[in-house]
Structure formats: structure tokens, C-alpha cells
Scaffold this motif. Structure first.
Motif, short mmCIF file in Angstrom:
data_model
loop_
_atom_site.label_atom_id
_atom_site.label_comp_id
_atom_site.label_asym_id
_atom_site.label_seq_id
_atom_site.Cartn_x
_atom_site.Cartn_y
_atom_site.Cartn_z
N ARG A 1 11.31 22.51 0.82
CA ARG A 1 11.66 23.30 2.01
C ARG A 1 11.22 24.75 1.86
N GLU A 2 11.31 25.28 0.65
CA GLU A 2 10.79 26.64 0.42
C GLU A 2 9.31 26.70 0.75
N LEU A 3 8.58 25.69 0.33
CA LEU A 3 7.14 25.66 0.59
C LEU A 3 6.86 25.53 2.08
N PRO B 1 0.82 -1.20 0.00
CA PRO B 1 0.00 0.00 0.00
C PRO B 1 0.86 1.26 0.00
N GLU B 2 0.25 2.37 -0.35
CA GLU B 2 0.94 3.65 -0.44
C GLU B 2 1.38 4.11 0.95
N SER B 3 2.65 4.50 1.08
CA SER B 3 3.28 4.71 2.39
C SER B 3 2.60 5.79 3.22
N LEU B 4 2.38 6.97 2.65
CA LEU B 4 1.89 8.08 3.47
C LEU B 4 0.46 7.83 3.95
N PRO C 1 -0.25 25.18 6.91
CA PRO C 1 0.55 25.94 7.89
C PRO C 1 1.81 25.21 8.29
N ARG C 2 2.73 25.96 8.87
CA ARG C 2 3.98 25.39 9.36
C ARG C 2 3.67 24.29 10.37
N ALA D 1 4.83 17.94 -1.00
CA ALA D 1 5.07 18.76 0.19
C ALA D 1 3.79 18.92 1.01
N ARG D 2 2.64 19.04 0.35
CA ARG D 2 1.36 19.14 1.06
C ARG D 2 1.05 17.85 1.82
N ARG D 3 1.27 16.70 1.17
CA ARG D 3 0.99 15.42 1.82
C ARG D 3 1.88 15.21 3.04
N LEU D 4 3.16 15.53 2.89
CA LEU D 4 4.09 15.36 4.01
C LEU D 4 3.80 16.33 5.14
N ALA D 5 3.48 17.59 4.80
CA ALA D 5 3.13 18.56 5.83
C ALA D 5 1.85 18.15 6.56
#
Length: 442
Positions: free
Chosen positions: A163-165, A77-80, A208-209, A110-114
Motif C-alpha cells: 500500500r505504501e508503494l 497456470p499463474e493467476s495474474l 503510476p497510481r 505490487a508492480r504486477r498487481l498495479a
């Protein structure tokens, strides 16, 4: 075990099933896709106060002679998605997922990881990998593949842009209005203007951060480009150099590169993937290790490994017999979806010399070159070996790869972790909330 170690080690748990590590024939071997399997291993790792839980991922089922390799995992399955679900059933354990930079886009990933970092309250990590083969590329719209240099350039820019995002929201950019139940924006949400060789992004990030600022970055490449990429970018290196001398040489090389990127040695943790076999005596442990190796490398697996090196169909040869007097076909390719060997001719020559020197059968040869456990012994001796490894500068910690799903980590947590804790070599309780805290990166 009376001397107090100078350094505390780090531990992570790898969900098994990639390659031939898992012993499928063991009656205790469970599902690779049932959520209960992921939950069991993750909760065991958290009970052991591990730094993080680590999921590998492949973007195409590997093939052998044109057919799906049935000794490998047939589904993953997909990791995230899995890690997001695990965030709800764990509290402190870091959650690391492998996601490819060759066939993804920075803004979306970046959205998924955040989002995972928010759901887990600061425990997310990203294992950055690349893909160089057209076989995997056939699953994607643009197909094809990138040369080695280009895939690392794309990966480096991918991470920089991510990282910029993540950094585009300042720490005070969002305040929670508890009464209204909404987020109130009040400045500090910057626009991202990125125009690079591989990506162009203009806009504002939607997430958000996160509690730890950004996810932890893990990297596993071992080429010169991979080592330089790790020195410039990674927080953790998932290394394949698990022996003492190889580990020490690798760590020395990678950490000496840090200074030119303005970084200090403690800001990068080297954590090789390791295996173990425990016994009540050293003899028991050695016997158990040998049995695990034979289970991991059955007759068909032995022939499959031989074919990967020889580049030709070797199924007519007896795996319990001697290495045949057949030269490798260096233009042939029977295995797809695996990392290609750098020099098959040299590998075949080394294997033949080893088989002749020790009088090994095909299966015994493959066991000798692929199936060795890293740490073998009683719980006390394994704890000593691990501490000595870290004290010698060969690693900062270890990613444990058990041979059983999902209970393969239980014995280590029950029998070895308490000894590491007694010795002061490993934490007894989590000291912080985020994965950055666990890894002591700041």
C-alpha cells in the motif's frame, strides 16, 4: 417474492477445480488450462453482473502417499497472467487472483498487481494467502516455512508495504501528453522508505497510481490471527462459513473487530464460498444434489479423505463398507500440500460417531461431511434462501463455486440472477467502473 430486501447482495464466481469440487466424470467437464475455459466462466459472470471472477492458486502439486494426487488439478497456470488476458475480453467484471505472501516479494508483486489494475481500468483484486508448510517451501530458494504467527506478521507487513508503494504516487502525479504520446511527470512521486522486520525497501515505485487507487484486498484465513488480519487489512473475506448460524457468528466476530482499526462495517464484505443445485421442483433439486455429491466423492476420493484424517494407508478397506476398527496414526502423514487438520483425533472421533449413528459406509460418511451443497431447490427457493441469508446478517454476498468447468455457472446466471434482480436484491446493471464501486467500499 414480493417483499423488497433491505440489503443488496454481492456475487463472485470461483473458477472450479481445487479439491474435489469439480465433477471430472461429467462429459461437460472441460479443460482447467485452456484459455477458452477461463473466458467462458468470466463472460458468464459478467453477463450476470457479478462483482468479480476469482482464481485460486497453489504453489505445489499436492501429493498422496508420495505421489501426485491424480484426483486433483494436475496443472494450474499463474493467476495474474490469466487475469491480465481476461482483462482484454471483459469490461466491468472484477479480476481477483490468489498470490502468496510467504514466497513472494512486495515490490515485485505490487508492480504486477498495479499493472493488472491499469490493464483492467480498475478491476484488480488480490487474495492474500500465506503458506506454513515446508513441503511447499521446497519449491523456493529459501525453503523451510514460517510459524503461524510469523507468517501473519510477514503478510501484514507485506500488505502495508504494498500500500505504501501504491500510494506513493499522488493522484495528479502523472499527466498524459496526448500529442507527444508520453507520460509527463510533474511532482507527487514520493520515495518509499520502509525498514521493517521482514522487508527493507528504499526507492520509487515505477507504476503510476491505478484507476481505483489500489487493488481490492481479499483474505480467507479463519484462525484468530486470520480474522484480526482481515479486520485490519481486507476489503473482502472469502469465508468457509456458509451455513446460516456459522455465517452469522463469523460475521459478528470479524465485524466487531473493525472499530479498533478505525473501520466501519460496510468497508469489509463477508462472502462465503457456496455451491448450489437447481431443479424444476424441490424433489428434483434434492435428487440432483445427491447425485452431484456422489460424483464429487467417488470411491478413491473417499479413501483419500479417510487417509488424510487417519494418517495411514487405508486402501485395503472397501469404500462401500463400514468404517474399519482402526485407530488413527496421529504421527503419520500421507497427504502433503493440504491445509493440515487442527485436531485429527477429534475429527476421527466425530466421524466415527456420525458413521455409527447413521449406519454410514466410508463413502457415505465422506459425502456427509464434505460434499454438501449450500443452496438446493428451485430457482425461486434458492433466490429466497440467498436473500434470507444476507438479511439475517450471515453474509454480505457469496462466492459461487460451480461443480463443472467451464459451464457450471450458466444455469445460475440464467435462472437465479433474474429473480434476484426482480426482487431488488442484486444489480441489474453495473453502477460504477471499478471493483471498489461494485463492492460499495467507499
Amino acid at each position: 417474492m414480493s417483499v423488497t430486501p433491505r440489503r443488496r447482495l454481492h456475487l463472485a464466481a470461483h473458477f472450479p477445480g481445487v479439491n474435489n469440487t469439480t465433477v471430472w466424470s461429467d462429459p461437460r467437464s472441460g479443460s482447467q488450462i485452456d484459455f477458452a475455459s477461463f473466458t467462458h466462466l468470466a463472460r458468464t459472470a459478467e453477463r450476470g453482473r457479478f462483482d468479480f471472477f476469482f482464481l485460486a492458486e497453489g504453489l505445489r502439486l499436492r501429493e498422496l502417499k508420495g505421489r501426485v494426487h491424480d484426483l486433483d488439478v494436475a496443472g494450474r497456470p499463474e493467476s495474474l497472467t490469466v487475469l491480465s488476458a481476461l482483462a482484454a475480453v471483459t469490461r466491468r467484471l472484477g479480476l481477483a487472483g490468489t498470490v502468496n505472501t510467504t514466497f513472494n516479494e512486495p515490490y515485485e508483486l505490487a508492480r504486477r498487481l498495479a499493472t493488472l489494475d491499469h490493464l483492467s481500468e480498475g478491476r484488480a483484486a488480490w487474495n492474500v494467502v500465506t503458506t506454513s508448510d515446508a513441503f511447499t517451501g521446497e519449491n523456493f530458494r529459501r525453503g523451510g516455512f514460517l510459524d503461524r504467527a510469523d507468517r501473519y506478521k510477514r503478510a501484514a507487513e507485506f500488505v502495508r508495504l504494498s500500500r505504501e508503494l501504491w500510494d506513493s504516487w499522488s493522484p495528479d502525479a502523472v499527466a498524459a501528453d496526448q500529442e507527444a504520446g508520453v507520460f509527463v511527470r510533474h511532482g507527487g512521486i514520493g520515495a518509499v522508505e520502509h525498514h521493517g522486520e521482514h522487508f527493507t525497501v528504499t526507492g520509487r515505485f515505477t507504476v503510476p497510481r491505478s484507476p481505483q487507487g489500489r487493488p481490492v484486498i481479499i483474505q480467507a484465513g479463519d484462525s484468530d490471527e486470520g480474522r484480526e488480519f482481515a479486520a485490519a487489512t481486507a476489503d473482502v473475506v472469502f469465508s468457509r462459513h456458509s451455513t446460516l448460524e456459522a455465517g452469522r457468528a463469523f460475521q459478528t466476530d470479524v465485524k466487531r473487530r473493525l472499530a479498533r482499526h478505525g473501520r466501519r462495517p460496510h468497508q469489509l464484505k463477508i462472502m462465503p464460498g457456496v455451491t448450489y443445485a437447481l431443479g424444476d421442483t424441490e424433489e428434483d433439486a434434492a435428487e440432483r444434489a445427491a447425485e452431484i455429491r456422489r460424483q464429487q466423492v467417488g470411491p478413491r476420493t473417499a479413501i483419500a479423505f479417510l487417509e488424510q484424517v487417519w494418517g495411514r494407508d487405508m486402501s485395503a478397506h472397501d469404500p462401500e463398507g463400514p468404517l474399519p476398527d482402526v485407530e488413527p496414526d496421529l504421527s503419520g502423514e500421507v497427504s502433503q500440500g493440504r491445509v493440515p487438520l487442527a485436531d485429527r483425533a477429534a475429527t476421527a472421533a466425530a466421524w466415527r460417531a456420525l458413521a455409527e449413528e447413521k449406519g454410514l459406509t466410508i463413502r457415505e460418511l465422506v459425502i456427509e461431511v464434505t460434499g454438501r451443497q449450500t443452496f438446493v431447490g428451485t430457482p425461486e427457493s434458492v433466490a429466497r434462501q440467498m436473500i434470507a441469508h444476507v438479511e439475517a446478517g450471515a453474509a454480505d454476498g457469496f462466492v459461487l463455486v460451480p461443480h463443472l468447468t467451464p459451464g457450471g455457472l450458466d444455469e445460475f446466471v440464467d435462472r437465479v440472477v433474474p429473480l434476484l434482480q426482480e426482487r431488488g436484491a442484486f444489480r441489474s446493471e453495473y453502477g460504477g467502473e471499478t471493483l471498489h464501486d461494485h463492492l460499495e467500499l467507499t
